[in-house]
Write a protein that holds these residues in place. Structure first.
Motif, PDB file in Angstrom:
ATOM      1  N   TYR A  75     -42.013  -3.973  -2.413  1.00  0.00           N
ATOM      2  CA  TYR A  75     -42.280  -2.852  -3.850  1.00  0.00           C
ATOM      3  C   TYR A  75     -41.080  -2.750  -3.472  1.00  0.00           C
ATOM      4  O   TYR A  75     -40.298  -2.427  -3.588  1.00  0.00           O
ATOM      5  CB  TYR A  75     -43.175  -1.965  -4.232  1.00  0.00           C
ATOM      6  N   PRO A  76     -40.265  -2.140  -5.331  1.00  0.00           N
ATOM      7  CA  PRO A  76     -39.143  -1.597  -5.747  1.00  0.00           C
ATOM      8  C   PRO A  76     -39.003  -0.167  -5.379  1.00  0.00           C
ATOM      9  O   PRO A  76     -40.044   0.860  -5.216  1.00  0.00           O
ATOM     10  CB  PRO A  76     -38.876  -1.666  -7.206  1.00  0.00           C
ATOM     11  N   LEU A  77     -37.620   0.086  -3.998  1.00  0.00           N
ATOM     12  CA  LEU A  77     -37.076   1.661  -3.686  1.00  0.00           C
ATOM     13  C   LEU A  77     -36.556   2.069  -4.878  1.00  0.00           C
ATOM     14  O   LEU A  77     -35.451   1.198  -5.021  1.00  0.00           O
ATOM     15  CB  LEU A  77     -37.192   1.402  -2.682  1.00  0.00           C
ATOM     16  N   GLY A  78     -36.482   3.434  -6.245  1.00  0.00           N
ATOM     17  CA  GLY A  78     -35.331   3.682  -6.426  1.00  0.00           C
ATOM     18  C   GLY A  78     -35.434   2.289  -7.790  1.00  0.00           C
ATOM     19  O   GLY A  78     -36.079   1.671  -7.917  1.00  0.00           O
ATOM     20  N   LEU A  79     -34.052   3.306  -8.489  1.00  0.00           N
ATOM     21  CA  LEU A  79     -33.612   2.051  -9.633  1.00  0.00           C
ATOM     22  C   LEU A  79     -33.460   0.457  -9.881  1.00  0.00           C
ATOM     23  O   LEU A  79     -32.997  -0.030  -9.179  1.00  0.00           O
ATOM     24  CB  LEU A  79     -32.823   3.138 -10.066  1.00  0.00           C
ATOM     25  N   ILE A  80     -33.913  -0.058 -10.200  1.00  0.00           N
ATOM     26  CA  ILE A  80     -34.382  -1.617 -10.899  1.00  0.00           C
ATOM     27  C   ILE A  80     -33.677  -1.535 -11.987  1.00  0.00           C
ATOM     28  O   ILE A  80     -33.691  -0.798 -12.732  1.00  0.00           O
ATOM     29  CB  ILE A  80     -34.818  -2.207  -9.982  1.00  0.00           C
ATOM     30  N   HIS A  81     -34.132  -3.399 -12.184  1.00  0.00           N
ATOM     31  CA  HIS A  81     -33.078  -3.593 -14.041  1.00  0.00           C
ATOM     32  C   HIS A  81     -34.983  -3.008 -14.835  1.00  0.00           C
ATOM     33  O   HIS A  81     -33.967  -2.535 -15.800  1.00  0.00           O
ATOM     34  CB  HIS A  81     -33.058  -5.165 -13.367  1.00  0.00           C
ATOM     35  N   THR A  82     -35.335  -3.059 -13.925  1.00  0.00           N
ATOM     36  CA  THR A  82     -36.832  -2.875 -15.297  1.00  0.00           C
ATOM     37  C   THR A  82     -36.797  -0.958 -15.954  1.00  0.00           C
ATOM     38  O   THR A  82     -36.905  -0.642 -16.494  1.00  0.00           O
ATOM     39  CB  THR A  82     -37.953  -3.208 -15.072  1.00  0.00           C
ATOM     40  N   ALA A 118     -41.202   4.705 -12.371  1.00  0.00           N
ATOM     41  CA  ALA A 118     -41.491   5.319 -11.503  1.00  0.00           C
ATOM     42  C   ALA A 118     -42.909   5.304  -9.895  1.00  0.00           C
ATOM     43  O   ALA A 118     -43.388   5.016  -9.542  1.00  0.00           O
ATOM     44  CB  ALA A 118     -40.680   6.827 -10.492  1.00  0.00           C
ATOM     45  N   ALA A 119     -43.474   5.939 -11.557  1.00  0.00           N
ATOM     46  CA  ALA A 119     -45.036   5.623 -11.261  1.00  0.00           C
ATOM     47  C   ALA A 119     -46.181   4.323 -10.763  1.00  0.00           C
ATOM     48  O   ALA A 119     -46.680   4.189 -10.351  1.00  0.00           O
ATOM     49  CB  ALA A 119     -46.010   6.163 -12.490  1.00  0.00           C
ATOM     50  N   LEU A 120     -45.541   3.077 -11.482  1.00  0.00           N
ATOM     51  CA  LEU A 120     -46.021   2.190 -11.545  1.00  0.00           C
ATOM     52  C   LEU A 120     -45.217   1.454  -9.922  1.00  0.00           C
ATOM     53  O   LEU A 120     -46.422   1.313  -9.535  1.00  0.00           O
ATOM     54  CB  LEU A 120     -44.537   1.215 -12.449  1.00  0.00           C
ATOM     55  N   ALA A 121     -43.946   1.995  -9.338  1.00  0.00           N
ATOM     56  CA  ALA A 121     -43.769   0.996  -8.125  1.00  0.00           C
ATOM     57  C   ALA A 121     -44.392   1.952  -7.406  1.00  0.00           C
ATOM     58  O   ALA A 121     -44.918   1.382  -6.643  1.00  0.00           O
ATOM     59  CB  ALA A 121     -41.994   1.661  -8.301  1.00  0.00           C
ATOM     60  N   THR A 122     -44.919   3.286  -7.446  1.00  0.00           N
ATOM     61  CA  THR A 122     -45.986   4.439  -7.141  1.00  0.00           C
ATOM     62  C   THR A 122     -47.142   3.892  -6.572  1.00  0.00           C
ATOM     63  O   THR A 122     -47.752   3.615  -5.670  1.00  0.00           O
ATOM     64  CB  THR A 122     -45.785   5.591  -7.041  1.00  0.00           C
ATOM     65  N   ASP A 123     -47.599   3.522  -7.738  1.00  0.00           N
ATOM     66  CA  ASP A 123     -49.046   2.976  -7.488  1.00  0.00           C
ATOM     67  C   ASP A 123     -49.540   1.346  -6.844  1.00  0.00           C
ATOM     68  O   ASP A 123     -50.033   1.236  -5.969  1.00  0.00           O
ATOM     69  CB  ASP A 123     -49.465   2.759  -9.657  1.00  0.00           C
ATOM     70  N   ILE A 124     -47.901   0.475  -7.182  1.00  0.00           N
ATOM     71  CA  ILE A 124     -47.879  -0.850  -6.237  1.00  0.00           C
ATOM     72  C   ILE A 124     -47.656  -0.570  -5.070  1.00  0.00           C
ATOM     73  O   ILE A 124     -48.511  -0.930  -4.302  1.00  0.00           O
ATOM     74  CB  ILE A 124     -47.019  -1.413  -6.759  1.00  0.00           C
ATOM     75  N   VAL A 164     -38.136  -2.374  -1.000  1.00  0.00           N
ATOM     76  CA  VAL A 164     -37.063  -2.954  -0.981  1.00  0.00           C
ATOM     77  C   VAL A 164     -35.913  -2.142  -1.773  1.00  0.00           C
ATOM     78  O   VAL A 164     -36.544  -2.328  -2.895  1.00  0.00           O
ATOM     79  CB  VAL A 164     -36.789  -3.893  -1.409  1.00  0.00           C
ATOM     80  N   ALA A 165     -34.596  -1.713  -1.221  1.00  0.00           N
ATOM     81  CA  ALA A 165     -34.112  -1.105  -2.284  1.00  0.00           C
ATOM     82  C   ALA A 165     -32.549  -1.753  -2.027  1.00  0.00           C
ATOM     83  O   ALA A 165     -32.340  -2.724  -1.131  1.00  0.00           O
ATOM     84  CB  ALA A 165     -33.408   0.028  -1.416  1.00  0.00           C
ATOM     85  N   GLN A 221     -29.435  -9.873  -8.031  1.00  0.00           N
ATOM     86  CA  GLN A 221     -30.679 -10.917  -7.154  1.00  0.00           C
ATOM     87  C   GLN A 221     -30.234 -10.751  -5.552  1.00  0.00           C
ATOM     88  O   GLN A 221     -30.807 -10.841  -4.476  1.00  0.00           O
ATOM     89  CB  GLN A 221     -30.769 -12.280  -7.764  1.00  0.00           C
ATOM     90  N   LEU A 222     -28.661 -10.581  -5.196  1.00  0.00           N
ATOM     91  CA  LEU A 222     -27.546 -10.664  -4.131  1.00  0.00           C
ATOM     92  C   LEU A 222     -28.326  -9.708  -3.235  1.00  0.00           C
ATOM     93  O   LEU A 222     -28.621  -9.452  -2.247  1.00  0.00           O
ATOM     94  CB  LEU A 222     -26.401 -11.136  -4.231  1.00  0.00           C
ATOM     95  N   LYS A 223     -28.538  -8.093  -4.088  1.00  0.00           N
ATOM     96  CA  LYS A 223     -28.977  -6.859  -3.941  1.00  0.00           C
ATOM     97  C   LYS A 223     -29.647  -7.048  -3.820  1.00  0.00           C
ATOM     98  O   LYS A 223     -29.879  -5.786  -2.024  1.00  0.00           O
ATOM     99  CB  LYS A 223     -28.623  -5.326  -4.698  1.00  0.00           C
ATOM    100  N   TRP A 224     -30.606  -7.260  -4.375  1.00  0.00           N
ATOM    101  CA  TRP A 224     -32.150  -7.569  -3.832  1.00  0.00           C
ATOM    102  C   TRP A 224     -32.546  -8.424  -2.542  1.00  0.00           C
ATOM    103  O   TRP A 224     -33.353  -7.889  -1.763  1.00  0.00           O
ATOM    104  CB  TRP A 224     -33.153  -8.222  -4.932  1.00  0.00           C
ATOM    105  N   ALA A 225     -31.890  -9.366  -2.500  1.00  0.00           N
ATOM    106  CA  ALA A 225     -32.075  -9.745  -1.041  1.00  0.00           C
ATOM    107  C   ALA A 225     -31.917  -9.202  -0.067  1.00  0.00           C
ATOM    108  O   ALA A 225     -31.969  -9.459   0.625  1.00  0.00           O
ATOM    109  CB  ALA A 225     -31.211 -11.648  -1.020  1.00  0.00           C
ATOM    110  N   ARG A 226     -30.426  -8.771  -0.154  1.00  0.00           N
ATOM    111  CA  ARG A 226     -29.632  -7.824   1.173  1.00  0.00           C
ATOM    112  C   ARG A 226     -30.668  -6.371   0.908  1.00  0.00           C
ATOM    113  O   ARG A 226     -31.158  -6.281   3.097  1.00  0.00           O
ATOM    114  CB  ARG A 226     -28.615  -7.123   1.062  1.00  0.00           C
ATOM    115  N   GLY A 227     -32.031  -6.082   0.747  1.00  0.00           N
ATOM    116  CA  GLY A 227     -32.811  -5.600   0.707  1.00  0.00           C
ATOM    117  C   GLY A 227     -34.274  -5.965   1.981  1.00  0.00           C
ATOM    118  O   GLY A 227     -34.844  -5.926   2.438  1.00  0.00           O
ATOM    119  N   VAL A 228     -34.517  -7.404   1.141  1.00  0.00           N
ATOM    120  CA  VAL A 228     -35.472  -8.666   1.650  1.00  0.00           C
ATOM    121  C   VAL A 228     -35.353  -8.724   2.803  1.00  0.00           C
ATOM    122  O   VAL A 228     -36.051  -9.003   4.247  1.00  0.00           O
ATOM    123  CB  VAL A 228     -35.715  -9.021   0.876  1.00  0.00           C
ATOM    124  N   VAL A 229     -34.082  -9.084   3.292  1.00  0.00           N
ATOM    125  CA  VAL A 229     -33.571 -10.051   4.563  1.00  0.00           C
ATOM    126  C   VAL A 229     -34.276  -8.819   5.915  1.00  0.00           C
ATOM    127  O   VAL A 229     -34.440  -9.416   6.605  1.00  0.00           O
ATOM    128  CB  VAL A 229     -32.379 -10.001   4.662  1.00  0.00           C
TER     129      VAL A 229
END
Length: 105
Positions: free
Chosen positions: A7-14, A30-36, A59-60, A82-90
């Motif tokens: 799940y996303p941490l912080g500000l993302i594209h959406t 932000a509430a949705l991310a917390t719910d997830i 993932v940040a 997507q590269l930034k997201w991948a850096r958080g996933v790896v």
């Protein structure tokens, strides 16, 4: 086989205020991310959690999301984001799977 729920941490594209499709509803996103996060953690725990191979991680995007470079044509996550997201996933994949990963994306 381990299952990794992200799940996303912080500000993302959406949730970015420059996203005309969602009109920057940052608090709502932000509430949705917390719910997830809460839902995923509860579901994983109910099914045995990490002992059962169910991992829930935030993932940040690093560096932070940049609306000038990271939106795609239709305000989706662009290739730079997507590269930034991948850096958080790896790091999560490396830690959970114990895989060697290529550094320096």
């Amino acid at each position: 086989t381990p299952v990794l729920c992200l799940y996303p941490l912080g500000l993302i594209h959406t949730s970015h205020s420059s996203n005309r499709l969602l009109k920057g509803k940052v608090k709502r996103q932000a509430a949705l991310a917390t719910d997830i996060k809460e839902w995923a953690e509860a579901a994983a725990a109910e099914l045995g959690g990490e002992k059962a191979g169910l991992y829930v991680r935030g993932v940040a995007m690093e560096p932070a999301f940049d609306p000038e470079q990271d939106f795609g044509l239709m305000y989706e996550i662009g290739h730079k984001a997507q590269l930034k997201w991948a850096r958080g996933v790896v790091p999560h994949v490396k830690a959970i799977m114990g895989w060697d990963v290529v550094e320096g994306c």
